[in-house]
Design a protein around this motif. Sequence first.
Motif, short mmCIF file in Angstrom:
data_model
loop_
_atom_site.label_atom_id
_atom_site.label_comp_id
_atom_site.label_asym_id
_atom_site.label_seq_id
_atom_site.Cartn_x
_atom_site.Cartn_y
_atom_site.Cartn_z
N GLN A 73 0.92 -1.05 -0.17
CA GLN A 73 -0.06 -0.11 -0.20
C GLN A 73 0.78 1.32 -0.04
O GLN A 73 0.70 2.29 -0.57
N GLU A 74 2.01 1.30 0.71
CA GLU A 74 2.83 2.58 0.74
C GLU A 74 3.29 2.64 -0.62
O GLU A 74 3.61 3.73 -1.12
N ALA A 75 3.75 1.51 -1.50
CA ALA A 75 4.51 1.71 -2.77
C ALA A 75 3.44 2.35 -3.66
O ALA A 75 3.85 2.92 -4.48
N VAL A 76 2.16 1.64 -3.30
CA VAL A 76 1.09 2.27 -4.43
C VAL A 76 1.01 3.70 -4.14
O VAL A 76 0.77 4.55 -5.32
N THR A 77 0.92 4.15 -2.99
CA THR A 77 0.41 5.58 -2.74
C THR A 77 1.70 6.32 -3.16
O THR A 77 1.61 7.41 -3.68
N LYS A 78 2.76 5.84 -3.04
CA LYS A 78 4.15 6.45 -3.30
C LYS A 78 4.43 6.59 -4.73
O LYS A 78 4.61 8.02 -5.72
N ALA A 79 4.05 5.69 -5.63
CA ALA A 79 4.08 5.46 -7.02
C ALA A 79 2.89 6.36 -7.69
O ALA A 79 3.27 7.17 -8.64
N LEU A 80 1.94 6.42 -7.22
CA LEU A 80 0.82 7.41 -7.80
C LEU A 80 1.32 8.94 -7.68
O LEU A 80 0.91 9.82 -8.21
N GLY A 81 1.96 9.10 -6.27
CA GLY A 81 2.33 10.42 -6.12
C GLY A 81 3.43 11.01 -7.01
O GLY A 81 3.49 12.05 -7.63
N ILE A 82 4.35 9.90 -7.34
CA ILE A 82 5.46 10.17 -8.37
C ILE A 82 4.81 10.76 -9.70
O ILE A 82 5.25 11.47 -10.26
N VAL A 83 3.67 10.19 -10.19
CA VAL A 83 3.38 10.24 -11.37
C VAL A 83 2.35 11.43 -11.57
O VAL A 83 1.75 11.68 -12.53
#
Length: 232
Positions: free
Chosen positions: A119-129
């Motif tokens: 979940q942390e990775a998903v939130t971070k990835a969407l923030g990056i893009v």
Amino acid sequence: MAELRLEQVSKRYIEDRRALYALKNISLTIEQGEFVFLIGSSGAGKTTLLKLMSGELSPDEGTVFLNGANLSRMIGPWRVRATRTFGVVSQQGLLIRKRTVGDNLLLAANAAGLRRKSQEAVTKALGIVGLPGVEGCYPAELSIGESRRVELARAVLNSPSILLLDELTANLDDDVIWDLLHLLTELNARGTTIVMATHASQYVNIMRRRVITLVDGKVAGDVKKGKYGDIV
């Protein structure tokens, strides 16, 4: 650090019982931190080359090396580790339309071995893009540009060393293309290697990065700080 090296790589396919070459005698090296545009007409072999680089396909002749190791011969945990070196965006979208963006990315995160921090990775990835908060949306609710950003978020979930992008900017308007290229430039500045197949000639000409040109499955040009169509 991750280095890709192809030595005399060829890939064949069968048509009407004849063996035809999609790629023939490709030799090139892509070093960590490079930004490479892969250009050529449709059918020139760009997609096949990206699939060979990622290990999705194995060459019929020659060898693809990742950090000096034969990618085709990696098995078990070595193969898994090698796969996680790459983040891939294909021409065909991989998002499952009946699942939310969040569910799509969680599935990819779990497959990438990020179960405890998925979940942390998903939130971070969407923030990056640049798409925070869209986890509850379905792919059909997104614009084409947003969908491509989500595909890119899927590719960067596990912070890969190398991004292999197949026509990421196809069918997008200028503003969206510039936004994506700005994002890729930022990722590249942080050390991520970018290999991007594209027909977007005007952006290739403006950015002046390394340009590899394929013609009929062969490298016709490999130019640092090149322009679209450079073959010297």
